[in-house]
Design a protein around this motif. Structure first.
Motif, PDB file in Angstrom:
ATOM      1  N   PRO A  39       0.845  -1.198   0.000  1.00 26.41           N
ATOM      2  CA  PRO A  39       0.000   0.000   0.000  1.00 26.41           C
ATOM      3  C   PRO A  39       0.880   1.248   0.000  1.00 26.41           C
ATOM      4  N   ASP A  40       0.326   2.363  -0.461  1.00 27.75           N
ATOM      5  CA  ASP A  40       1.079   3.614  -0.512  1.00 27.75           C
ATOM      6  C   ASP A  40       1.580   4.048   0.852  1.00 27.75           C
ATOM      7  N   ALA A  41       0.852   3.726   1.913  1.00 28.58           N
ATOM      8  CA  ALA A  41       1.235   4.134   3.259  1.00 28.58           C
ATOM      9  C   ALA A  41       2.459   3.378   3.772  1.00 28.58           C
ATOM     10  N   ALA A  42       2.856   2.304   3.099  1.00 29.09           N
ATOM     11  CA  ALA A  42       3.985   1.491   3.547  1.00 29.09           C
ATOM     12  C   ALA A  42       5.296   1.978   2.931  1.00 29.09           C
ATOM     13  N   GLU A  43       5.383   3.251   2.614  1.00 23.68           N
ATOM     14  CA  GLU A  43       6.591   3.809   2.000  1.00 23.68           C
ATOM     15  C   GLU A  43       7.770   3.712   2.963  1.00 23.68           C
ATOM     16  N   ILE A  44       8.859   3.172   2.478  1.00 26.72           N
ATOM     17  CA  ILE A  44      10.080   3.049   3.269  1.00 26.72           C
ATOM     18  C   ILE A  44      10.827   4.377   3.156  1.00 26.72           C
ATOM     19  N   PRO A  45      11.325   4.939   4.269  1.00 23.89           N
ATOM     20  CA  PRO A  45      11.930   6.267   4.206  1.00 23.89           C
ATOM     21  C   PRO A  45      13.250   6.339   3.445  1.00 23.89           C
ATOM     22  N   THR A  46      13.899   5.215   3.187  1.00 22.98           N
ATOM     23  CA  THR A  46      15.130   5.228   2.409  1.00 22.98           C
ATOM     24  C   THR A  46      14.791   4.817   0.987  1.00 22.98           C
ATOM     25  N   ILE A  47      15.283   5.566   0.006  1.00 19.97           N
ATOM     26  CA  ILE A  47      14.931   5.286  -1.378  1.00 19.97           C
ATOM     27  C   ILE A  47      16.177   5.186  -2.246  1.00 19.97           C
ATOM     28  N   THR A  48      16.005   4.640  -3.439  1.00 19.34           N
ATOM     29  CA  THR A  48      17.132   4.469  -4.354  1.00 19.34           C
ATOM     30  C   THR A  48      17.033   5.452  -5.509  1.00 19.34           C
ATOM     31  N   GLY A  49      18.177   5.642  -6.147  1.00 24.03           N
ATOM     32  CA  GLY A  49      18.238   6.509  -7.317  1.00 24.03           C
ATOM     33  C   GLY A  49      19.606   6.420  -7.961  1.00 24.03           C
ATOM     34  N   ARG A  50      19.772   7.127  -9.054  1.00 20.74           N
ATOM     35  CA  ARG A  50      21.053   7.188  -9.775  1.00 20.74           C
ATOM     36  C   ARG A  50      21.620   8.580  -9.682  1.00 20.74           C
ATOM     37  N   ILE A  51      22.913   8.652  -9.452  1.00 21.17           N
ATOM     38  CA  ILE A  51      23.584   9.947  -9.405  1.00 21.17           C
ATOM     39  C   ILE A  51      23.689  10.487 -10.830  1.00 21.17           C
ATOM     40  N   VAL A  52      23.161  11.683 -11.030  1.00 26.56           N
ATOM     41  CA  VAL A  52      23.208  12.348 -12.330  1.00 26.56           C
ATOM     42  C   VAL A  52      24.465  13.209 -12.415  1.00 26.56           C
ATOM     43  N   THR A  53      24.742  13.959 -11.349  1.00 27.83           N
ATOM     44  CA  THR A  53      25.885  14.871 -11.294  1.00 27.83           C
ATOM     45  C   THR A  53      26.430  14.893  -9.876  1.00 27.83           C
ATOM     46  N   ILE A  54      27.739  15.025  -9.754  1.00 24.80           N
ATOM     47  CA  ILE A  54      28.350  15.185  -8.442  1.00 24.80           C
ATOM     48  C   ILE A  54      29.022  16.539  -8.379  1.00 24.80           C
ATOM     49  N   SER A  55      29.100  17.088  -7.187  1.00 29.63           N
ATOM     50  CA  SER A  55      29.758  18.388  -7.032  1.00 29.63           C
ATOM     51  C   SER A  55      31.268  18.220  -7.161  1.00 29.63           C
ATOM     52  N   ALA A  56      31.977  19.322  -7.395  1.00 29.04           N
ATOM     53  CA  ALA A  56      33.435  19.297  -7.487  1.00 29.04           C
ATOM     54  C   ALA A  56      34.045  18.829  -6.171  1.00 29.04           C
ATOM     55  N   ALA A  57      33.430  19.198  -5.044  1.00 30.46           N
ATOM     56  CA  ALA A  57      33.940  18.790  -3.731  1.00 30.46           C
ATOM     57  C   ALA A  57      33.886  17.274  -3.574  1.00 30.46           C
ATOM     58  N   VAL A  58      32.825  16.646  -4.047  1.00 30.66           N
ATOM     59  CA  VAL A  58      32.701  15.190  -3.960  1.00 30.66           C
ATOM     60  C   VAL A  58      33.660  14.524  -4.944  1.00 30.66           C
ATOM     61  N   GLU A  59      33.759  15.076  -6.144  1.00 31.28           N
ATOM     62  CA  GLU A  59      34.636  14.506  -7.171  1.00 31.28           C
ATOM     63  C   GLU A  59      36.101  14.510  -6.724  1.00 31.28           C
ATOM     64  N   ASN A  60      36.509  15.547  -5.998  1.00 34.40           N
ATOM     65  CA  ASN A  60      37.898  15.678  -5.569  1.00 34.40           C
ATOM     66  C   ASN A  60      38.198  15.040  -4.217  1.00 34.40           C
ATOM     67  N   ASP A  61      37.178  14.482  -3.560  1.00 33.49           N
ATOM     68  CA  ASP A  61      37.360  13.864  -2.250  1.00 33.49           C
ATOM     69  C   ASP A  61      37.587  12.365  -2.425  1.00 33.49           C
ATOM     70  N   GLU A  62      38.816  11.928  -2.229  1.00 32.94           N
ATOM     71  CA  GLU A  62      39.155  10.517  -2.423  1.00 32.94           C
ATOM     72  C   GLU A  62      38.525   9.616  -1.366  1.00 32.94           C
ATOM     73  N   GLU A  63      38.043  10.189  -0.277  1.00 29.17           N
ATOM     74  CA  GLU A  63      37.393   9.413   0.787  1.00 29.17           C
ATOM     75  C   GLU A  63      35.958   9.011   0.416  1.00 29.17           C
ATOM     76  N   LEU A  64      35.365   9.697  -0.545  1.00 31.87           N
ATOM     77  CA  LEU A  64      33.985   9.421  -0.941  1.00 31.87           C
ATOM     78  C   LEU A  64      33.963   8.542  -2.186  1.00 31.87           C
ATOM     79  N   PRO A  65      33.339   7.364  -2.101  1.00 30.25           N
ATOM     80  CA  PRO A  65      33.324   6.439  -3.238  1.00 30.25           C
ATOM     81  C   PRO A  65      32.179   6.698  -4.222  1.00 30.25           C
ATOM     82  N   LEU A  66      31.719   7.926  -4.329  1.00 32.33           N
ATOM     83  CA  LEU A  66      30.576   8.246  -5.188  1.00 32.33           C
ATOM     84  C   LEU A  66      31.041   8.759  -6.543  1.00 32.33           C
TER      85      LEU A  66
END
Length: 110
Positions: free
Chosen positions: A38-65
């Motif tokens: 049912p619609d009311a059983a929505e789980i608060p965590t959802i999935t998706g695809r990354i379209v664009t990442i910020s320069a800060a994320v792209e340059n951060d070797e600690e982030l595997p995104l």
């Protein structure tokens, strides 16, 4: 001389800071076993695809995104981006990304 459309000025969104732009997956309406949710059983965590990442994320070797990664994220701090009629784009802080889906490498890849 043809005039440019004003709406074409904002066709690209670049997140700032430690954020990514995500296209949210369609919500699942049934489980793998075929049980309808049912619609009311929505789980608060959802999935998706990354379209664009910020320069800060792209340059951060600690982030595997990386762009096009499929992720699991908590939508609490996700900000909707009103660029599409179905409004499936969200700017998501990397702190709300809880998992990245990766394909396992088979032993035949060695």
């Amino acid at each position: 001389m043809a005039k440019k459309k004003k709406s074409a000025d904002f066709e690209q969104v670049e997140p700032i800071g430690h954020r990514v732009l995500v296209r949210k997956d369609e919500p699942k309406r049934e489980t793998r076993g075929g049980i309808a949710l049912p619609d009311a059983a929505e789980i608060p965590t959802i999935t998706g695809r990354i379209v664009t990442i910020s320069a800060a994320v792209e340059n951060d070797e600690e982030l595997p995104l990386r762009q096009y990664d499929k992720i699991l994220f908590h939508p609490k701090n996700a900000i909707p981006v009103d660029l599409e009629h179905d409004n499936q784009l969200f700017v998501v802080p990397v702190d709300d990304v809880v998992a990245v889906f990766r394909r396992s490498k088979s032993s035949s890849d060695d």
